[in-house]
Enzyme design. Structure first.
Site, PDB file in Angstrom:
ATOM      1  N   GLU A 255      -0.312  -2.010   5.302  1.00 45.77           N
ATOM      2  CA  GLU A 255       0.568  -1.904   6.291  1.00 45.77           C
ATOM      3  C   GLU A 255       0.634  -0.503   6.899  1.00 45.77           C
ATOM      4  O   GLU A 255       0.763  -0.360   8.211  1.00 45.77           O
ATOM      5  CB  GLU A 255       1.960  -2.261   6.029  1.00 45.77           C
ATOM      6  CG  GLU A 255       2.872  -2.283   7.094  1.00 45.77           C
ATOM      7  CD  GLU A 255       3.511  -0.880   7.387  1.00 45.77           C
ATOM      8  OE1 GLU A 255       4.023  -0.613   8.692  1.00 45.77           O
ATOM      9  OE2 GLU A 255       3.673  -0.024   6.616  1.00 45.77           O
TER      10      GLU A 255
ATOM     11  N   ASP B 147       0.826  -1.461   0.005  1.00 43.92           N
ATOM     12  CA  ASP B 147      -0.038  -0.037   0.158  1.00 43.92           C
ATOM     13  C   ASP B 147       0.834   1.232   0.012  1.00 43.92           C
ATOM     14  O   ASP B 147       2.143   1.281   0.492  1.00 43.92           O
ATOM     15  CB  ASP B 147      -1.016  -0.096   1.266  1.00 43.92           C
ATOM     16  CG  ASP B 147      -0.303   0.003   2.500  1.00 43.92           C
ATOM     17  OD1 ASP B 147       0.808  -1.059   2.538  1.00 43.92           O
ATOM     18  OD2 ASP B 147      -0.721   0.503   3.507  1.00 43.92           O
TER      19      ASP B 147
END
Length: 387
Positions: A175, A118
């Site tokens: 994350e 991400d």
């Protein structure tokens, strides 16, 4: 490319070192293999760079990594790797089985290699030709590189399958914000579906010189927990403070008292952070004492017992100070990621593997831990490994 080589080499060394050869023989052959792997992976440098630039140009936020995970799954399948998708919404796990036989009577060894996918919700202000094409989204933490590293390792290993056992390539979402590592491990039962004896992660680190790899035994990143404190008093006119219970004055005393949690209640040989980062109170009126004030901040530590003490002590300190000054308080703790703690055997293995690739002089085994946090910690809490 060097990082991709390291991840691939850990896979080979981690399984063959234990099962397929003697220790001395495995060490000699590991060095020779690593040198060959460097050449082979470096031959993919332009391809890896193109992948990374593409991911960078198309950043996706936590649990929104649909394009990224789609490309990951497509490439893994093209190399003959078994692929599972939709894990923790946008996560992907690829499984590759080595071609070497397992010694009779031994269980199939398995290893997990993890990368996060991400991006951050922020503007990119660089002028790079591959800068983000999506305003307000930016791979500022390097997860585009992490995804590329793991894809490079997967492609290299799939081409030869020169190891025994199974390797699981774990492409993790979210994350940055929502703890996708926790969702994968706890909600999706990652290690039940994809058994791993050990698990490894890798992160770019601009504070290290190029070509240097760090693998430290013990804590490497801190736990992080957020707190909000609402202090309630009794407001009134600023010209008549004696008729009020001023929540601003009370909150200021709370801020000062919290500093003693580290300086006077934490072992000097341990490490902890208590940072008050928000203080909100009042309106635009300069002559009104408000009814409430709100504080916010973060707690950081490396040891689980220190983390527990900080949380309980913060609650007790706030209540003690506020009550003594005539107010009331509400304390809310948002528990974040636990500390990232590397296991000795796996950290030593990672450092040894890195030395065969970049040379012993370029391996840092005693790096200073950082108070940043990382949700790979959830995986290390369930399986031995190294980050």
């Amino acid at each position: 490319a060097v990082s991709a080589t390291t991840m691939a080499s850990i896979t080979r060394r981690g399984s063959l070192h234990r099962l397929c050869q003697s220790k001395t023989g495995a060490q000699r052959k590991a060095t020779a293999r690593s040198l060959g792997m460097v050449r082979e992976v470096m031959a993919m440098k332009d391809e890896l760079t193109a992948w990374r630039h593409d991911f960078h140009m198309h950043p996706e936020l936590s649990f929104e990594e649909t394009r990224t995970s789609g490309l990951v799954a497509e490439r893994l399948r093209s190399w003959g790797i078994e692929v599972a998708t939709g894990i923790a919404k946008t996560g992907v796990v690829g499984t590759l089985r080595g071609k070497h036989p397992i010694p009779e009577g031994k269980k199939v060894p398995s290893i997990g290699l993890r990368a996060d996918m991400d991006a951050l919700e922020m503007m990119e202000e660089t002028n790079a030709p591959h800068k983000s094409l999506t305003p307000g989204k930016f791979h500022g933490c390097g997860h585009d590189g992490h995804t590329t590293m793991l894809l490079g390792a997967a492609k290299h290993l799939a081409a030869s399958r020169e190891f025994c056992g199974d390797v699981h390539f774990i492409f993790q979402p979210a994350e940055e914000v929502y703890g996708g590592g926790r969702v994968m491990v706890e909600d999706e039962k990652l290690f039940d579906k994809f058994p791993c004896d050990t698990v490894y992660g890798i992160h770019n680190w601009p504070l290290l010189p190029e070509g240097v790899i760090s693998a430290r035994v013990g804590p490497i990143m801190a736990s992080n927990d957020e707190f909000t404190i609402t202090v309630k008093g009794h407001g009134g006119h600023a010209a008549m403070p004696h008729l009020t219970t001023d929540p601003i004055v009370i909150s200021a005393q709370v801020v000062s008292a919290l500093q003693g949690m580290v300086s006077r209640h934490t072992d000097p040989l341990d490490s902890a952070v208590v940072s008050v980062t928000q203080f909100r109170a009042g309106t635009d009126a300069y002559n009104v004492i408000p009814d409430t004030a709100q504080l916010g901040g973060t707690l950081r530590s490396f040891q689980p017992e220190t983390r527990e003490r900080l949380i309980s002590q913060l609650k007790a300190t706030v209540q003690g100070v506020v009550t003594s000054l005539g107010g009331t308080a509400e304390v809310n703790i948002l528990e974040g990621y636990p500390a990232t703690i590397n296991h000795k055997e796996q950290a030593d293995l990672a450092a040894a593997v890195a030395a065969t690739i970049v040379g012993e002089d370029n391996v840092v085994r005693d790096a200073t831990p950082t108070m940043g946090a990382e949700d790979f910690s959830f995986m290390l809490n369930q399986r031995p490994g190294c980050y």
